[in-house]
Design an enzyme around this catalytic site. Sequence first.
Site, PDB file in Angstrom:
ATOM      1  N   HIS A   1       0.849  -1.190   0.000  1.00  0.00           N
ATOM      2  CA  HIS A   1       0.000   0.000   0.000  1.00  0.00           C
ATOM      3  C   HIS A   1       0.887   1.243   0.000  1.00  0.00           C
ATOM      4  O   HIS A   1       2.025   1.214   0.489  1.00  0.00           O
ATOM      5  CB  HIS A   1      -0.875   0.023   1.252  1.00  0.00           C
ATOM      6  CG  HIS A   1      -2.005  -0.938   1.226  1.00  0.00           C
ATOM      7  ND1 HIS A   1      -3.225  -0.652   1.778  1.00  0.00           N
ATOM      8  CD2 HIS A   1      -2.110  -2.195   0.714  1.00  0.00           C
ATOM      9  CE1 HIS A   1      -4.041  -1.680   1.621  1.00  0.00           C
ATOM     10  NE2 HIS A   1      -3.376  -2.630   0.977  1.00  0.00           N
TER      11      HIS A   1
ATOM     12  N   GLU B   1       0.855   3.946   1.798  1.00  0.00           N
ATOM     13  CA  GLU B   1       1.298   4.392   3.123  1.00  0.00           C
ATOM     14  C   GLU B   1       2.469   3.556   3.630  1.00  0.00           C
ATOM     15  O   GLU B   1       3.432   4.106   4.180  1.00  0.00           O
ATOM     16  CB  GLU B   1       0.151   4.295   4.145  1.00  0.00           C
ATOM     17  CG  GLU B   1      -1.035   5.170   3.823  1.00  0.00           C
ATOM     18  CD  GLU B   1      -2.149   4.456   3.076  1.00  0.00           C
ATOM     19  OE1 GLU B   1      -3.320   4.758   3.341  1.00  0.00           O
ATOM     20  OE2 GLU B   1      -1.848   3.593   2.214  1.00  0.00           O
TER      21      GLU B   1
ATOM     22  N   CYS C   1      -6.629   2.423   5.310  1.00  0.00           N
ATOM     23  CA  CYS C   1      -7.315   1.184   5.675  1.00  0.00           C
ATOM     24  C   CYS C   1      -6.844   0.761   7.080  1.00  0.00           C
ATOM     25  O   CYS C   1      -5.945   1.387   7.643  1.00  0.00           O
ATOM     26  CB  CYS C   1      -6.987   0.103   4.642  1.00  0.00           C
ATOM     27  SG  CYS C   1      -5.297  -0.538   4.769  1.00  0.00           S
TER      28      CYS C   1
ATOM     29  N   CYS D   1      -2.978   0.104   7.256  1.00  0.00           N
ATOM     30  CA  CYS D   1      -2.170   1.317   7.168  1.00  0.00           C
ATOM     31  C   CYS D   1      -2.357   2.205   8.396  1.00  0.00           C
ATOM     32  O   CYS D   1      -1.403   2.815   8.870  1.00  0.00           O
ATOM     33  CB  CYS D   1      -2.494   2.060   5.880  1.00  0.00           C
ATOM     34  SG  CYS D   1      -1.972   1.119   4.420  1.00  0.00           S
TER      35      CYS D   1
END
Length: 156
Positions: free
Chosen positions: A54, A56, A84, A87
């Site tokens: 992801h 992040e 999410c 993260c």
Amino acid sequence: MMTTDEKFMCLAIEQAKRAYEIQEVPIGAVVIKDGDVVGVGYNRRETGKNALYHAELMAIDDACRKLNGWRLWQCEMYVTLEPCPMCAGAIINSRLKRIVYGCEDCKAGSVKSVIKLFELPYNHKPECIGGVLSNECSGLLSDFFRELRERKRLNK
């Protein structure tokens, strides 16, 4: 005149566009310390074949490497989409002091939309601001998914 938050969100949007160019869901993130970029990342789950890739997490990893440590308590993160749960957990664990996100994520957002992880009694609570350049961030996602549907339709 552009605010500081808008300026740094534009850098996150640039990262999201890098994901878009390789047909990844366009999410981008940057980590800032004292006004300087110390970490960048964009979504690479499909191309990297890894659920952890992801934006992040990529930006946190980059910042930790550059700053030679895992505690990012002097840093802020700008990310185009509400984090999410995974993260948000990484944000808590890396001790980021401030999170600024673009648009909300009604399916997995864990700052405001689905659950408010930063309000639970964890040992760290980052300051959080949402909705910065929301239209630009959500527009990028909408364009991506519209093109994806069109590609799928044409391939049938």
